[in-house]
Design an enzyme around this catalytic site. Sequence first.
Site, PDB file in Angstrom:
ATOM      1  N   GLU A   4       0.855  -1.195   0.000  1.00 58.22           N
ATOM      2  CA  GLU A   4       0.000   0.000   0.000  1.00 58.22           C
ATOM      3  C   GLU A   4       0.885   1.235   0.000  1.00 58.22           C
ATOM      4  O   GLU A   4       1.819   1.339   0.805  1.00 58.22           O
ATOM      5  CB  GLU A   4      -0.894   0.000   1.236  1.00 58.22           C
ATOM      6  CG  GLU A   4      -1.808   1.211   1.305  1.00 58.22           C
ATOM      7  CD  GLU A   4      -2.708   1.221   2.530  1.00 58.22           C
ATOM      8  OE1 GLU A   4      -3.412   2.238   2.747  1.00 58.22           O
ATOM      9  OE2 GLU A   4      -2.700   0.219   3.288  1.00 58.22           O
ATOM     10  N   ASN A  21      -4.714   4.953  -1.928  1.00 61.51           N
ATOM     11  CA  ASN A  21      -5.933   5.492  -1.317  1.00 61.51           C
ATOM     12  C   ASN A  21      -6.431   6.704  -2.117  1.00 61.51           C
ATOM     13  O   ASN A  21      -5.642   7.569  -2.506  1.00 61.51           O
ATOM     14  CB  ASN A  21      -5.660   5.915   0.131  1.00 61.51           C
ATOM     15  CG  ASN A  21      -5.410   4.720   1.033  1.00 61.51           C
ATOM     16  OD1 ASN A  21      -6.348   4.030   1.428  1.00 61.51           O
ATOM     17  ND2 ASN A  21      -4.146   4.465   1.348  1.00 61.51           N
ATOM     18  N   GLU A  77      -8.092   2.103  -3.288  1.00 66.84           N
ATOM     19  CA  GLU A  77      -8.776   1.894  -2.017  1.00 66.84           C
ATOM     20  C   GLU A  77      -9.686   3.089  -1.703  1.00 66.84           C
ATOM     21  O   GLU A  77      -9.242   4.244  -1.766  1.00 66.84           O
ATOM     22  CB  GLU A  77      -7.764   1.698  -0.888  1.00 66.84           C
ATOM     23  CG  GLU A  77      -6.922   0.437  -1.053  1.00 66.84           C
ATOM     24  CD  GLU A  77      -6.124   0.104   0.190  1.00 66.84           C
ATOM     25  OE1 GLU A  77      -6.281   0.847   1.197  1.00 66.84           O
ATOM     26  OE2 GLU A  77      -5.371  -0.878   0.182  1.00 66.84           O
ATOM     27  N   GLU A  98      -6.153  -5.430   8.001  1.00 69.94           N
ATOM     28  CA  GLU A  98      -5.070  -4.454   8.196  1.00 69.94           C
ATOM     29  C   GLU A  98      -4.876  -4.228   9.691  1.00 69.94           C
ATOM     30  O   GLU A  98      -5.761  -4.498  10.501  1.00 69.94           O
ATOM     31  CB  GLU A  98      -5.393  -3.148   7.479  1.00 69.94           C
ATOM     32  CG  GLU A  98      -6.680  -2.475   7.943  1.00 69.94           C
ATOM     33  CD  GLU A  98      -6.974  -1.201   7.163  1.00 69.94           C
ATOM     34  OE1 GLU A  98      -6.095  -0.742   6.413  1.00 69.94           O
ATOM     35  OE2 GLU A  98      -8.088  -0.656   7.300  1.00 69.94           O
ATOM     36  N   ASP A 141     -11.834   0.089   1.971  1.00 68.88           N
ATOM     37  CA  ASP A 141     -10.899   0.209   3.087  1.00 68.88           C
ATOM     38  C   ASP A 141     -11.670   0.495   4.378  1.00 68.88           C
ATOM     39  O   ASP A 141     -12.789   1.014   4.356  1.00 68.88           O
ATOM     40  CB  ASP A 141      -9.923   1.358   2.782  1.00 68.88           C
ATOM     41  CG  ASP A 141      -8.718   1.331   3.696  1.00 68.88           C
ATOM     42  OD1 ASP A 141      -8.499   0.301   4.349  1.00 68.88           O
ATOM     43  OD2 ASP A 141      -8.006   2.347   3.747  1.00 68.88           O
TER      44      ASP A 141
END
Length: 754
Positions: free
Chosen positions: A541, A596, A628, A710, A657
Site C-alpha cells: 500500500e 488510497n 482503495e 489491516e 478500506d
Amino acid sequence: MPVRPPLFADRAFSAVTALLIVNVSAFVLQEHLGRLWPDPVNWLLVVAVIVPTLVLCRRVQTDPASTPVVRRYWLTVRIGTSLFVVVAGLRILFEAGAGAWLLPVSVALHLLGGIVLTGPLVGLPFSACSRARKVGVWLDLGTLTSAAGLLIWHFVASGQFADGRVTGPRVLAAAVIMGAGLNGVYLAAKVVLAGVDSFTRRGLYWIGASALIGGLGSAISFLHPHQPDGNLLMLVLPCAAYAAALGARMQVVDTAAGARPQRASRGYSLMPYVAIGTVDAMVAYDNIWGAGNGLLIDAVAVVLTTIVVIRQLIAFRQNDALLARIGVQEKRFRYEATHDMLTGLANRSLFTERVTAAVSGAGPDTLISIVLIDLDDFKLVNDTLGHATGDALLVHVAERMREAVRSADTVARLGGDEFAILFEGVEGSDVEQALTRIAAALVEPALVDGEPMTVKASFGVVDGRGGDDAGDLLRQADIAMYEAKDRGDGGYERYRPGMEARGAENSRRAAALRVALLEDQLVVYFQPVVTLPDGRITGAEALVRWQHPAEGLLGPGAFIEAAEQTGLIVPLGAWVLRAATREAATWPGEQSVSVNVSARQLREPGFPSLVAAALTESGLPARRLTVEITESVAVGGGATMENLRGLRDLGVRLSLDDFGTGASTLTLLATCPVHQIKLDRSFVPDGRPDAIADAVAQMARAFGLEAVAEGVETAEQAARLTRLGYEKAQGFHFARPMPAAELRARLTTTVAVP
C-alpha cells in the site's frame, strides 16, 4: 453600430427638393411681379414635385427593413398622392380651356385624395400604453381640435357668411373648409401627442407636418381661392408633398441607422394649454371688439375647461396609481435585497445588520448567541440528484429551522448550504435545546422532491453580550462551526478562545504543502501486503510522507486534514498515484500497488482518465493497481459511482478500506463494483471475541470478494485471521511502511506468519 446615410444621397429626394425651391420661388415672384407664364405651367411644376415624392414613398414601401404597418401606410400614401397628380392634370386641362366641368371634378378628386391620405393616419395604432394614458391623449386631441375648430369657424364665418346670407353652396363650402382644416390639425396633433410604433421619430413628425400643411392649406385655399396671379393650391400641394417626401426619406435613413421607433410623448404636454390660451384670447377679443361669435366662443371655452378638468383628474389618478406601484416595487426591492429568494429567510446582509443592531442595542448583561450552520455532504445531493432536488432540500431545511426556534429569533440563509440563527436574551442551555431540536428534525426522514432524505448539519455557536464587535462574533461562530464539521458527527461546537490557532495552523500548513508539491518534497512509503498463511509479499500500500525541510519526515496526520479543507487533496492524490504506479512498474512479477483515493478525488469529472494516463505513463498493467476507498465514499452515488465503474472498466481493482466503520450494508456490497474488502484494524482479533472479523470474512466469501485484514501487530492475530479465512493481511507484525528502495529488496522474500 449602424451609420445613418446622408439625407441627400437619394437622387429622387434631391430632385424633389430642387423642384420645390423652383415652385416656391415662382409662386412668390408671381405674387409680386405678376404672371410669368400661363397657369398650366404652374400646375406642371406641381406635378414635377409630386412625382419624385411617389418614388420616395415606393422606396419606403419596398424597404426590407420596414415593418408591415409602415409598408401599408406608405402604399396608401402613394395611392392618395397619385390622386393629386390627377387633380393637377385636370387643372392643367381646365386652365387650358378644355371644359368648365373639369373644375368640380378636380375638387371632388382633391377631397377624395384627402380622405385616402387621412384614413391610414386616423387608423395608425398608438404605441403600447395604459388605458388611462390613451384616454388622456384623446382628451388632449379633443382640446386641440375644439380650439382649432373655433379658429377656423371664425375665419369661415367671416368669409362665407359675412353678409348674413346662408345658402346651400355656402354651407357645403363651409363644411369642406372646416373638415379640411380640422383634419389637418387633428392628424398633426395625434402624431405629436400619441406616437406610433414602427415609425421613426423624425419620419413620423414630417408625416404630421404633411397632414397639417395639406389640411390647413386646403382650407385656406378654399377660403381664398383666387390670389392676384395664381391659386394657393399651387403652393400648398407641393409643400405638403415635400413634407411627405421628407418623412419617407427620414423613415428610410433612420431605420438604416437603427433609430428607435417613435413612442408616446410624455404625459405632460403644453398643446392643450396653448389651445385654451387661444380660446381665452378669442373671448377677450370678442368682449373688446365684439366679433359677433360670443355665444359660440363662450360655449367652446366651457367645453375646453371641462375637458381639461377631466384630463387633470385622470392625471391625478395616474399619479396616485404610479405612486402606489412605486411603493409596492420599493417594498419588493427592499425585501429582495434583504431576503433569500429561495427559502424566504433573511440573507447575509440582513443577518449581519441584525447582529450589529443586537450587540449595539443590548446591555452588557444581555446574552446574544450566534449560530452558524453548515449542511454536511450537501454537494453530494446536487451531484447525484440534481440542483432542483438540492433547492427543495434547502427549502425543507429552512422550514424545519423556523419551526424549531421562536418567532423573535432570526433565521438566515447566508448562501449555498450555510445557515445562521440569532438568539437574543436566551440562555446557553436553551440555545442547545433549540439546536438539538433542529438536528433531530433534520435527521427525521422526509420526502423532498419525491426523494426520502435526511440531513446532518454542523453547528458553530458563539455567545456574546451587548457592546461586543459583531464582526468578531460572526468570525468566531464560523471557526466553531468548522471545528464541529471536522469532527464529522453532525453535532455542535461552542467557540472557545484559542480555536483560531488551529485554523491558522491549517492555513499555514496548506500554504507550505503547496510549496511541497511544487518543490517535490513529498515521498511515497510502502507497507507490504502478504498472503496468509505463507507470508509471501503480493504487493504494497502506497502511503505519502512529507520530507519537511524544517520538521523532518511528517506522516499524513500532519497535513491530510489541511489538504482536505483546501482542496489540495486532489493534486496531492494525483501526485501519489503517478509516483506509486511508476515505482510498481519496476517490481518483478505480479506484485500490485494499492493507492488510497479520497471522496473529493472520486467526485472529480474524468477521474478514470487521470488513472488511465498514469498507467500509460508508467507502463503498469491496470490489474496491478488497486484503488482503495472508504465506505462513506462508496455510498456517494452519482459522479462517484460513475467513476468507480469507469475504474473497473479499465481493469483496475477496487478495495473497500476500513470496512466495518462506516455505512457497511449488504446493499453496498451488492451494488458497489469492488473486488476486495479490508477489515478495519479496530476489528482485528486481540483477545476479544472475533465475531465481527468472522462475519466480514463470511460476507466476503458470499459475495466472491477477497478478504484482507489491516493493522495486524502480533503472530497470534495473524494465526486467528488465517483460521477465519482471510487471504491477505498487512500490519507492523509483517513490516512497517518503508521507502521504495527497501521494499524492492524484500519483494522476493517471505514473512513468517506465526
